[in-house]
Write an enzyme that holds these catalytic residues in place. Structure first.
Site, PDB file in Angstrom:
ATOM      1  CE  LYS A 119      43.286  42.915  40.570  1.00 29.33           C
ATOM      2  NZ  LYS A 119      42.427  43.391  39.486  1.00 29.33           N
ATOM      3  CG  ASP A 137      40.852  38.374  39.758  1.00 29.83           C
ATOM      4  OD1 ASP A 137      40.573  37.340  40.416  1.00 29.83           O
ATOM      5  OD2 ASP A 137      41.194  38.326  38.563  1.00 29.83           O
TER       6      ASP A 137
END
Length: 213
Positions: A119, A137
């Protein structure tokens, strides 16, 4: 891209045309630090601690010389601060030793840095190097699951891969921000505002069905 996915993309584009990253930073290094700090906390919380952090340690050279206790004291208000301080210090030292103090611009090198996962690496690539990426997320996972692009059991990486297949590459960066904005303003985890949601007619979530939309 299917007709339904094209509709989803069009709705996101028209509903959130100005969506962008809410973290504040001024370099790839600061971006990597800020995103690493954002794990299991909010961007708002991170933005409260980074001004002081970056004023004292604006680059990996300054950061690598910091006392870990001082780093901890600055970021103490966010979650997992001890582990994050350790990773950031190690990341700074590795950037100097291996990359001449520069944040690498490819995924494999980024994820090799301490505390940098897929991420964080994807955000750095998208925000700093304009490389088409789709960071996932909690907002992205929730929204894409409710829209039927992903499944509840999917891991963040699986959600990312499904999103990449569902939407054209040139839309990934903006769409990622638009989805997050939608998750923050309407598609809340506990009480989504389904009656005012622009996706109410096509959403597949149980929450939407319970609202009678």
């Amino acid at each position: 891209m299917t007709i339904r996915n094209k509709l989803i993309l069009d709705i996101f584009s028209s509903s959130y045309p100005n969506a962008k990253c809410s973290l504040v930073f001024s370099s790839p290094f600061q971006c990597a630090v800020a995103v690493s700090l954002s794990a299991q906390t909010t961007d708002k919380a991170v933005n409260l601690v980074t001004p002081k952090l970056f004023s004292l340690f604006p680059n990996p050279y300054a950061f690598s010389k910091a006392d870990i206790k001082e780093i901890e004291s600055i970021i103490r208000s966010i979650g997992l601060y001890k582990n994050k301080a350790k990773n950031l210090l190690e990341m700074s030292k590795l950037l100097i030793a291996k990359y001449d103090g520069q944040v690498p611009s490819n995924l494999s090198d980024l994820v090799s840095l301490p505390g940098v996962g897929i991420k964080t690496a994807s955000v750095v690539l998208a925000e700093c190097f304009k490389v088409p990426s789709f960071p996932v997320d909690t907002h992205c996972k929730r929204v894409l699951t409710r829209l039927g692009i992903a499944k509840e059991k999917d891991t963040p990486i699986e959600v990312m891969e499904k999103a990449k297949k569902a939407f054209p590459k040139e839309s990934w960066i903006n769409l990622h921000h638009q989805i997050i904005e939608h998750g923050r303003t309407i598609c809340h985890a506990r009480k989504p505002l389904c009656k005012t949601c622009p996706f109410s007619n096509i959403c597949k979530s149980k929450e939407n069905a319970h609202q009678g939309c």
